[in-house]
Design an enzyme around this catalytic site. Structure first.
Site, PDB file in Angstrom:
ATOM      1  N   CYS A 201       0.838  -1.199   0.000  1.00  0.00           N
ATOM      2  CA  CYS A 201       0.000   0.000   0.000  1.00  0.00           C
ATOM      3  C   CYS A 201       0.872   1.248   0.000  1.00  0.00           C
ATOM      4  O   CYS A 201       1.735   1.406   0.866  1.00  0.00           O
ATOM      5  CB  CYS A 201      -0.901  -0.024   1.244  1.00  0.00           C
ATOM      6  SG  CYS A 201      -1.846   1.496   1.462  1.00  0.00           S
ATOM      7  N   CYS A 204       0.241   3.151   3.552  1.00  0.00           N
ATOM      8  CA  CYS A 204       0.723   2.680   4.864  1.00  0.00           C
ATOM      9  C   CYS A 204       1.755   1.570   4.785  1.00  0.00           C
ATOM     10  O   CYS A 204       2.329   1.195   5.805  1.00  0.00           O
ATOM     11  CB  CYS A 204      -0.449   2.236   5.727  1.00  0.00           C
ATOM     12  SG  CYS A 204      -1.088   0.581   5.269  1.00  0.00           S
ATOM     13  N   CYS A 217      -6.319  -1.995   0.512  1.00  0.00           N
ATOM     14  CA  CYS A 217      -5.341  -2.308   1.557  1.00  0.00           C
ATOM     15  C   CYS A 217      -6.085  -2.864   2.767  1.00  0.00           C
ATOM     16  O   CYS A 217      -6.985  -2.203   3.300  1.00  0.00           O
ATOM     17  CB  CYS A 217      -4.554  -1.065   1.941  1.00  0.00           C
ATOM     18  SG  CYS A 217      -3.492  -1.323   3.382  1.00  0.00           S
ATOM     19  N   CYS A 220      -5.124  -0.271   6.115  1.00  0.00           N
ATOM     20  CA  CYS A 220      -5.600   1.103   6.359  1.00  0.00           C
ATOM     21  C   CYS A 220      -6.897   1.440   5.634  1.00  0.00           C
ATOM     22  O   CYS A 220      -7.445   2.528   5.798  1.00  0.00           O
ATOM     23  CB  CYS A 220      -4.523   2.119   5.986  1.00  0.00           C
ATOM     24  SG  CYS A 220      -4.260   2.302   4.204  1.00  0.00           S
ATOM     25  N   ASP A 338      21.322   0.541 -16.123  1.00  0.00           N
ATOM     26  CA  ASP A 338      21.124  -0.703 -15.362  1.00  0.00           C
ATOM     27  C   ASP A 338      20.148  -1.602 -16.121  1.00  0.00           C
ATOM     28  O   ASP A 338      18.991  -1.227 -16.331  1.00  0.00           O
ATOM     29  CB  ASP A 338      20.575  -0.338 -13.975  1.00  0.00           C
ATOM     30  CG  ASP A 338      20.343  -1.545 -13.078  1.00  0.00           C
ATOM     31  OD1 ASP A 338      20.336  -2.678 -13.594  1.00  0.00           O
ATOM     32  OD2 ASP A 338      20.150  -1.344 -11.864  1.00  0.00           O
TER      33      ASP A 338
END
Length: 412
Positions: A201, A204, A217, A220, A338
C-alpha cells in the site's frame, strides 16, 4: 483563460527568437530537431518563458511511465475539434523541450503537453493547467529514477490543492494515491496489466488485496475509487453509462486504455466522446511507434518497449508464432544504464517465436532468454537479423535508444 492579447515581453520575444535560431542551427548541423537546445537557450534568457507562453492557453499535462507520448497525440487530435492545438508531439518532455514546443504555437487555443514524471510538479506550477492526466507509474531507468513510490509522493505533494481537473487511472494504486491529494479528480477504469510495483500500500505499506479487478489495503482501508469512465472491451463507457466504440489504427489493449483516458480529458474541454474518439482514428503511428516499414524484402513492425510494464503490453499485441521477433536493447544514458530490469520481464511469452537479439546489451538479453528457455540467435546488427528471417512480417521490439537506432537504419 485563452485570449488574443500578446503575453510576451520584449525579453520573452528575444528569448523565443534566439531559441528558434539555435534550434535551426542544430537541425542544420544534423543534430536532431534542436528543440531541447533551443528551449534551454530561451529559458536562460527568460527563466519565466514557459509560464508566459502558457498563460494564453488552456493546457492539459499528460504524465506516466508508459503511454504518455501516444496519449498526448490522441488528446491533441481530439481537442483539434474545438480549436488550434500546440503540442510537444515528438516527446521532448522536460521544461526545455516543452518551452520550445509552445514557442511554435502562437495561434493555439489549447496546449497538450507530455511531461516527464520527474518534472510534473514544476511544469504544473508554470503552466497552470486546466487538466492533468495521470496514467500509470512503474519501474523505469533503475539507475537514476527514484523508486516508484517516491515519484508518487512527489506527484501527491506537487498536485495537492491543484485547481486542475485530474484525470487518473483508478486501477493503478500509485496513481490513485498521488491524485487523491487533489480536490477535483475524474477516475477512469483504464486497467493495469503490470502489477508488480503496487503490491504494498502506498499509503501505509500494508499488503494490497487484489480480488478480481478490485484492489484495497487490508491495513488502512485505502481502496480503488469508483470510476466514472471505463474501458470496456472495444468501448468507452462515459459517466452517463453510454458506450462509445473505439476505432483506432494503433494496436493493443494499452492503446484502448489510452483512448479511454483521452476521451475523459476531451470531455473536460467540452469535446463529446463520439467526436473525440472519431478524431483519434487519425493517429496511425506515434514518433515511429507501430510503423510498418519495408526493409530487405520484409515488413518490419517497429514497437517501443522501455521497461517491464511496456514489454508486457507489447507481447500482448504481437502476431502469433511463428512470426519472427527481433529484440534490441541498449543501456545508454537515455535508457538507464542498469539492465537488471530484464529479469522482471516474462520472456516465456515469446515461446514458439524465432527470436533474434541485437543491440549494445544483446549479451545481457541473451543470458535472460537462455534462462527463460527460449530459442534465439545473437546477431551483429539489424541487417543480419532480418536476413535470418523469412519474407513477411517481423515484429521488432526495442527500448528507447535502440528504437532510435532502428529508425535511422530503416530510414523511418
Amino acid at each position: 483563460m485563452a485570449g488574443n492579447s500578446d503575453p510576451l515581453t520584449p525579453r520573452a520575444k528575444l528569448a523565443v527568437t534566439a531559441g528558434k535560431a539555435v534550434a535551426a542551427a542544430s537541425r542544420a548541423a544534423g543534430r536532431g530537431s534542436g528543440s531541447v537546445i533551443g528551449g534551454r537557450v530561451a529559458l536562460k534568457l527568460d527563466p519565466d518563458l514557459l509560464a508566459r507562453l502558457a498563460q494564453n492557453l488552456d493546457c492539459v499535462l499528460v504524465s506516466a511511465t508508459n503511454g504518455k507520448t501516444t496519449t498526448t497525440r490522441l488528446i491533441a487530435e481530439a481537442l483539434r475539434a474545438a480549436g488550434p492545438v500546440v503540442s510537444n508531439a515528438l516527446g521532448a518532455n522536460m521544461p526545455a523541450g516543452i518551452t520550445s514546443a509552445l514557442a511554435g504555437g502562437s495561434d493555439a487555443k489549447f496546449g497538450v503537453i507530455e511531461v516527464d514524471e520527474k518534472y510534473l510538479a514544476g511544469v504544473a506550477r508554470d503552466t497552470d493547467p486546466k487538466c492533468i492526466a495521470l496514467l500509470n507509474l512503474s519501474r523505469d531507468q533503475l539507475d537514476r529514477a527514484a523508486e516508484t513510490r517516491m515519484l508518487a509522493e512527489n506527484w501527491r505533494e506537487g498536485l495537492a490543492g491543484s485547481k486542475a481537473v485530474i484525470v487518473a487511472n483508478a486501477d493503478d494504486p500509485l496513481v490513485v494515491w498521488a491524485a487523491s491529494s487533489s480536490p477535483n479528480v475524474i477516475w477512469v477504469a483504464a486497467g493495469q496489466m503490470w502489477k508488480d510495483d503496487a503490491w504494498s500500500c502506498p499509503s501505509c505499506g500494508g499488503v494490497m488485496q487484489r480480488p478480481g479487478d478490485d484492489w484495497f489495503c487490508g491495513e488502512c482501508g485505502f481502496r480503488r475509487p469508483t470510476p466514472s469512465w471505463a474501458l470496456s472491451g472495444d468501448h468507452v463507457l462515459d459517466p452517463h453509462g453510454s458506450a462509445w466504440p473505439i476505432h483506432l489504427q494503433l494496436p493493443g489493449r494499452a492503446n484502448k486504455a489510452n483512448a479511454a483516458s483521452s476521451a475523459a480529458v476531451a470531455a473536460v474541454f467540452g469535446v463529446p466522446p463520439q467526436v473525440a474518439l472519431e478524431r483519434m482514428y487519425q493517429v496511425q503511428a506515434v514518433a515511429g511507434r507501430y510503423d510498418i516499414v519495408q526493409f530487405q524484402g520484409r515488413d518490419l513492425r517497429l514497437l517501443l518497449a522501455k521497461n517491464p510494464a511496456g514489454w508486457l503490453e507489447t507481447f500482448s499485441l504481437i502476431d502469433p508464432p511463428p512470426t519472427p521477433v527481433i529484440l534490441s536493447v541498449n543501456a545508454r544514458s537515455a535508457d538507464g544504464t542498469d539492465t537488471s530490469w530484464l529479469w522482471d520481464v516474462d520472456y516465456t511469452r515469446l515461446t514458439g517465436h524465432p527470436i533474434c537479439v541485437i543491440g549494445d546489451r544483446k549479451l545481457d538479453l541473451a543470458v535472460r532468454l537462455e534462462v527463460a528457455d527460449q530459442q534465439f540467435q545473437v546477431c551483429e546488427d539489424l541487417d543480419q537479423a532480418v536476413q535470418l528471417c523469412p519474407p513477411g512480417r517481423i515484429e521488432v521490439i526495442a527500448n528507447y535508444t535502440a528504437f532510435q537506432d532502428l529508425r535511422r537504419r530503416v530510414g523511418n
